[in-house]
Design a protein around this motif. Structure first.
Motif, PDB file in Angstrom:
ATOM      1  N   SER A 283       0.836  -1.189   0.000  1.00 57.65           N
ATOM      2  CA  SER A 283       0.000   0.000   0.000  1.00 57.65           C
ATOM      3  C   SER A 283       0.872   1.241   0.000  1.00 57.65           C
ATOM      4  O   SER A 283       2.055   1.180   0.331  1.00 57.65           O
ATOM      5  CB  SER A 283      -0.948   0.023   1.200  1.00 57.65           C
ATOM      6  N   SER A 284       0.289   2.347  -0.383  1.00 59.80           N
ATOM      7  CA  SER A 284       0.981   3.627  -0.337  1.00 59.80           C
ATOM      8  C   SER A 284      -0.037   4.711  -0.040  1.00 59.80           C
ATOM      9  O   SER A 284      -1.215   4.564  -0.348  1.00 59.80           O
ATOM     10  CB  SER A 284       1.695   3.902  -1.664  1.00 59.80           C
ATOM     11  N   GLY A 285       0.401   5.800   0.575  1.00 61.39           N
ATOM     12  CA  GLY A 285      -0.488   6.918   0.865  1.00 61.39           C
ATOM     13  C   GLY A 285      -0.584   7.827  -0.341  1.00 61.39           C
ATOM     14  O   GLY A 285       0.361   7.954  -1.113  1.00 61.39           O
ATOM     15  N   ALA A 286      -1.738   8.459  -0.505  1.00 65.38           N
ATOM     16  CA  ALA A 286      -1.928   9.358  -1.645  1.00 65.38           C
ATOM     17  C   ALA A 286      -2.899  10.463  -1.266  1.00 65.38           C
ATOM     18  O   ALA A 286      -4.037  10.183  -0.916  1.00 65.38           O
ATOM     19  CB  ALA A 286      -2.465   8.579  -2.839  1.00 65.38           C
ATOM     20  N   PRO A 287      -2.452  11.715  -1.353  1.00 66.51           N
ATOM     21  CA  PRO A 287      -3.383  12.818  -1.109  1.00 66.51           C
ATOM     22  C   PRO A 287      -4.222  13.084  -2.352  1.00 66.51           C
ATOM     23  O   PRO A 287      -3.731  12.977  -3.468  1.00 66.51           O
ATOM     24  CB  PRO A 287      -2.457  13.998  -0.820  1.00 66.51           C
ATOM     25  N   VAL A 288      -5.494  13.406  -2.161  1.00 66.20           N
ATOM     26  CA  VAL A 288      -6.365  13.778  -3.273  1.00 66.20           C
ATOM     27  C   VAL A 288      -6.750  15.236  -3.076  1.00 66.20           C
ATOM     28  O   VAL A 288      -7.210  15.625  -2.006  1.00 66.20           O
ATOM     29  CB  VAL A 288      -7.621  12.885  -3.331  1.00 66.20           C
ATOM     30  N   ILE A 289      -6.526  16.035  -4.112  1.00 63.72           N
ATOM     31  CA  ILE A 289      -6.817  17.464  -4.085  1.00 63.72           C
ATOM     32  C   ILE A 289      -7.861  17.741  -5.156  1.00 63.72           C
ATOM     33  O   ILE A 289      -7.762  17.234  -6.279  1.00 63.72           O
ATOM     34  CB  ILE A 289      -5.531  18.275  -4.351  1.00 63.72           C
ATOM     35  N   ALA A 290      -8.874  18.538  -4.808  1.00 59.66           N
ATOM     36  CA  ALA A 290      -9.960  18.855  -5.746  1.00 59.66           C
ATOM     37  C   ALA A 290      -9.413  19.395  -7.054  1.00 59.66           C
ATOM     38  O   ALA A 290      -8.525  20.240  -7.072  1.00 59.66           O
ATOM     39  CB  ALA A 290     -10.912  19.869  -5.126  1.00 59.66           C
ATOM     40  N   GLY A 291      -9.916  18.846  -8.160  1.00 57.99           N
ATOM     41  CA  GLY A 291      -9.540  19.305  -9.490  1.00 57.99           C
ATOM     42  C   GLY A 291      -8.180  18.838  -9.963  1.00 57.99           C
ATOM     43  O   GLY A 291      -7.703  19.279 -11.004  1.00 57.99           O
TER      44      GLY A 291
END
Length: 102
Positions: free
Chosen positions: A79-87
């Motif tokens: 697994s890995s972490g991933a930030p999600v940013i709008a657009g």
């Protein structure tokens, strides 16, 4: 219904869809061909699942902004972490498999 009213409704629907897309983000990455990928929102626990295509590319769209775990279902599990940013699109890379040391 007049053409003007229909045109106005279509514009409103398109604007709403565009605004909705701008309020979400996406994760894309590479995995093994046809590998199952599970994407978990760290805050809410919401789970999304996708399957990589024949070349190993995967994408998960319409994700609420926040931090996610990207879990590859191949063995061994990674697994890995991933930030999600709008657009925006977050690109993730598969982590190297840990080697067991004895």
């Amino acid at each position: 219904m007049t053409l003007r009213k229909i045109s106005s409704l279509l514009c409103f629907a398109l604007a709403a869809q565009t605004a909705s897309a701008a309020e979400t983000g996406r994760i894309e990455g590479q995995a093994k061909p046809r590998e199952q990928i599970v994407i978990i929102n760290d805050k809410t626990g919401a789970i999304s699942g996708v399957v990589a295509d024949g070349e190993g590319h995967f994408e998960a769209a319409k994700l609420v902004p926040g931090q996610y775990q990207v879990v590859y279902q191949g063995l061994p599990r990674r697994s890995s972490g991933a930030p999600v940013i709008a657009g925006r699109t977050t690109l993730v890379k598969q982590q190297a498999e840990a080697q067991a040391s004895h």
